[in-house]
Design a protein around this motif. Structure first.
Motif, PDB file in Angstrom:
ATOM      1  N   ILE A  30      -2.853  10.271  12.802  1.00  4.70           N
ATOM      2  CA  ILE A  30      -4.068  10.780  13.459  1.00  4.70           C
ATOM      3  C   ILE A  30      -5.272   9.966  13.001  1.00  4.70           C
ATOM      4  O   ILE A  30      -5.321   9.452  11.877  1.00  4.70           O
ATOM      5  N   GLY A  43      -6.139   9.416   9.202  1.00  4.56           N
ATOM      6  CA  GLY A  43      -7.021   8.248   9.201  1.00  4.56           C
ATOM      7  C   GLY A  43      -6.169   6.997   9.265  1.00  4.56           C
ATOM      8  O   GLY A  43      -6.348   6.060   8.497  1.00  4.56           O
ATOM      9  N   ARG A  59      -4.472   6.989  -1.312  1.00  9.01           N
ATOM     10  CA  ARG A  59      -4.667   5.659  -1.897  1.00  9.01           C
ATOM     11  C   ARG A  59      -5.966   5.083  -1.340  1.00  9.01           C
ATOM     12  O   ARG A  59      -6.214   5.141  -0.153  1.00  9.01           O
ATOM     13  N   HIS A 101     -14.634   7.469   3.921  1.00 13.39           N
ATOM     14  CA  HIS A 101     -15.198   7.761   5.237  1.00 13.39           C
ATOM     15  C   HIS A 101     -15.649   9.217   5.341  1.00 13.39           C
ATOM     16  O   HIS A 101     -16.207   9.603   6.362  1.00 13.39           O
ATOM     17  N   LEU A 102     -15.326   9.997   4.346  1.00 14.37           N
ATOM     18  CA  LEU A 102     -15.500  11.448   4.482  1.00 14.37           C
ATOM     19  C   LEU A 102     -16.642  11.972   3.620  1.00 14.37           C
ATOM     20  O   LEU A 102     -16.784  11.580   2.464  1.00 14.37           O
ATOM     21  N   ILE A 116      -9.456   2.811  17.859  1.00 13.11           N
ATOM     22  CA  ILE A 116      -8.563   2.208  16.868  1.00 13.11           C
ATOM     23  C   ILE A 116      -7.124   2.677  17.133  1.00 13.11           C
ATOM     24  O   ILE A 116      -6.163   1.940  16.874  1.00 13.11           O
ATOM     25  N   ASP A 119     -10.980   8.054  15.700  1.00 16.93           N
ATOM     26  CA  ASP A 119     -11.480   6.999  16.594  1.00 16.93           C
ATOM     27  C   ASP A 119     -10.395   6.636  17.621  1.00 16.93           C
ATOM     28  O   ASP A 119      -9.417   5.959  17.286  1.00 16.93           O
ATOM     29  N   VAL A 158      -9.471  15.019  10.548  1.00 19.03           N
ATOM     30  CA  VAL A 158      -8.715  15.485   9.372  1.00 19.03           C
ATOM     31  C   VAL A 158      -9.215  16.841   8.867  1.00 19.03           C
ATOM     32  O   VAL A 158      -8.480  17.581   8.223  1.00 19.03           O
ATOM     33  N   TYR A 159     -10.452  17.194   9.195  1.00 21.10           N
ATOM     34  CA  TYR A 159     -10.975  18.489   8.745  1.00 21.10           C
ATOM     35  C   TYR A 159     -10.414  19.656   9.555  1.00 21.10           C
ATOM     36  O   TYR A 159     -10.511  20.813   9.127  1.00 21.10           O
ATOM     37  N   GLN A 164       0.805  -1.209   0.000  1.00 17.85           N
ATOM     38  CA  GLN A 164       0.000   0.000   0.000  1.00 17.85           C
ATOM     39  C   GLN A 164       0.844   1.268   0.000  1.00 17.85           C
ATOM     40  O   GLN A 164       0.382   2.324  -0.424  1.00 17.85           O
ATOM     41  N   GLN A 182     -18.051   2.294  12.794  1.00 19.86           N
ATOM     42  CA  GLN A 182     -17.757   3.359  11.837  1.00 19.86           C
ATOM     43  C   GLN A 182     -18.974   4.222  11.526  1.00 19.86           C
ATOM     44  O   GLN A 182     -20.080   3.696  11.345  1.00 19.86           O
TER      45      GLN A 182
END
Ligand SMILES: C[S@@+](CC[C@H](N)C(=O)[O-])C[C@H]1O[C@@H](n2cnc3c(N)ncnc32)[C@H](O)[C@@H]1O
Length: 270
Positions: free
Chosen positions: A67, A45, A141, A117-118, A73, A70, A96-97, A27, A222
């Motif tokens: 970061i 994420g 990715r 997720h966003l 996790i 959650d 992230v925002y 990845q 989630q």
């Protein structure tokens, strides 16, 4: 600039340490040629941190900050970090925002499997761009589920992907899961954007079990599953059945999973 041969890299280089959902090296292969020791890198994420730990090796003695929204996790990520005795990684709960970092704080930024997720991926990418130094690099990715290969057939995996896809569409993204990665980076203001594609695959008992457990965790925690429940695309009984099927599939001795991913790299102009 190097153009990585991600397909070739994704096939080679697997180590026992990759017995985690995600085959982390495959990845990150597209990004590794652009990383240098001493860089400071932000992984947005970061989830259970498998990829974060891989990135940390590439930039050591620089630091990776992982970061995630959650904290649960991140506890898993911290456990993985401690087990691997990786010292140049810090995990932090953040959105992230609204990244809790000054402008120009990082040399590189990464987001893997975050976009779906966003609700506003473009806003998230612009926020990542804000914290990058001029000349800094971003890599994203995500899976493109048109290329999903599963054996033995598992309805719950298909269902999990269908739910994810529906939520992504519900959020207003219509151009596919990730084949437009290059386009979205450019739209977010990055320059010299390059697009790539490759496959990830899980073919050992540890990998398939870990993947199944991650999908199970997603059904429980989630936010996109909350959207799916609210919209009536799934109910609690269907989720319970999915978890049972996922667990059985993850334990199957022949379990094999592969999916296509599209990635892109771009730069914040100096
Ligand atoms: C599929 S996981 C990806 C994990 C890892 N990056 C990987 O590639 O294996 C997506 C992660 O994004 C996190 N996430 C979702 N919304 C977020 C947000 N607004 N800010 C930060 N993280 C978020 C989720 O909690 C989840 O752990």
């Amino acid at each position: 600039m190097t153009t990585p041969n991600a397909r070739q890299r994704s096939v080679g280089g697997r180590t026992p340490a990759q017995q985690n959902a995600g085959a982390a090296s495959a990845q990150t292969a597209f990004l590794l040629p652009h990383l240098k020791p001493g860089m400071r890198l932000l992984d947005c994420g970061c989830g259970p941190g498998n990829v974060t730990l891989e990135l940390a090796k590439a930039i050591a003695p620089g630091q990776v900050v992982g970061i995630d929204i959650d904290p649960g996790i991140l506890a898993v990520a911290e456990k993985n970090r401690a087990q691997g005795n990786v010292r140049n990684v810090k995990f932090q709960t953040a959105d992230v925002y609204a990244l809790p970092f000054e402008e120009s704080s990082f040399n590189a930024a990464y987001a893997g499997a975050l976009r779906g997720h966003l609700s506003e991926p473009l806003r998230a990418l612009r926020e990542m761009r804000r914290v990058l130094k001029p000349g800094g690099l971003i890599g994203i990715r995500d899976a493109d589920f048109a290329g999903l290969l599963v054996w033995p057939p598992c309805e719950a995996i298909q269902k999990a992907h269908d739910v994810y896809w529906k939520v992504v569409q519900h959020y207003g993204r219509t151009s596919g899961f990730s084949r437009d990665a290059r386009a979205i980076l450019r739209e977010a203001g990055f320059a010299r954007c390059v697009g790539l594609a490759f496959y990830e695959y899980l073919g050992t008992p540890e990998e398939t079990r870990a993947y199944a457990e991650l999908e199970i965790r997603f059904t429980e925690q989630q936010p996109y599953y909350r959207v799916a429940l609210e919209q009536g695309w799934v109910d609690q009984a269907a989720l319970a059945q999915m978890r049972e099927e996922l667990r059985a599939w993850g334990e199957h001795p022949d379990a094999f999973f592969a999916r296509s991913l599209c990635a892109a790299i771009g730069w914040k102009e100096a």
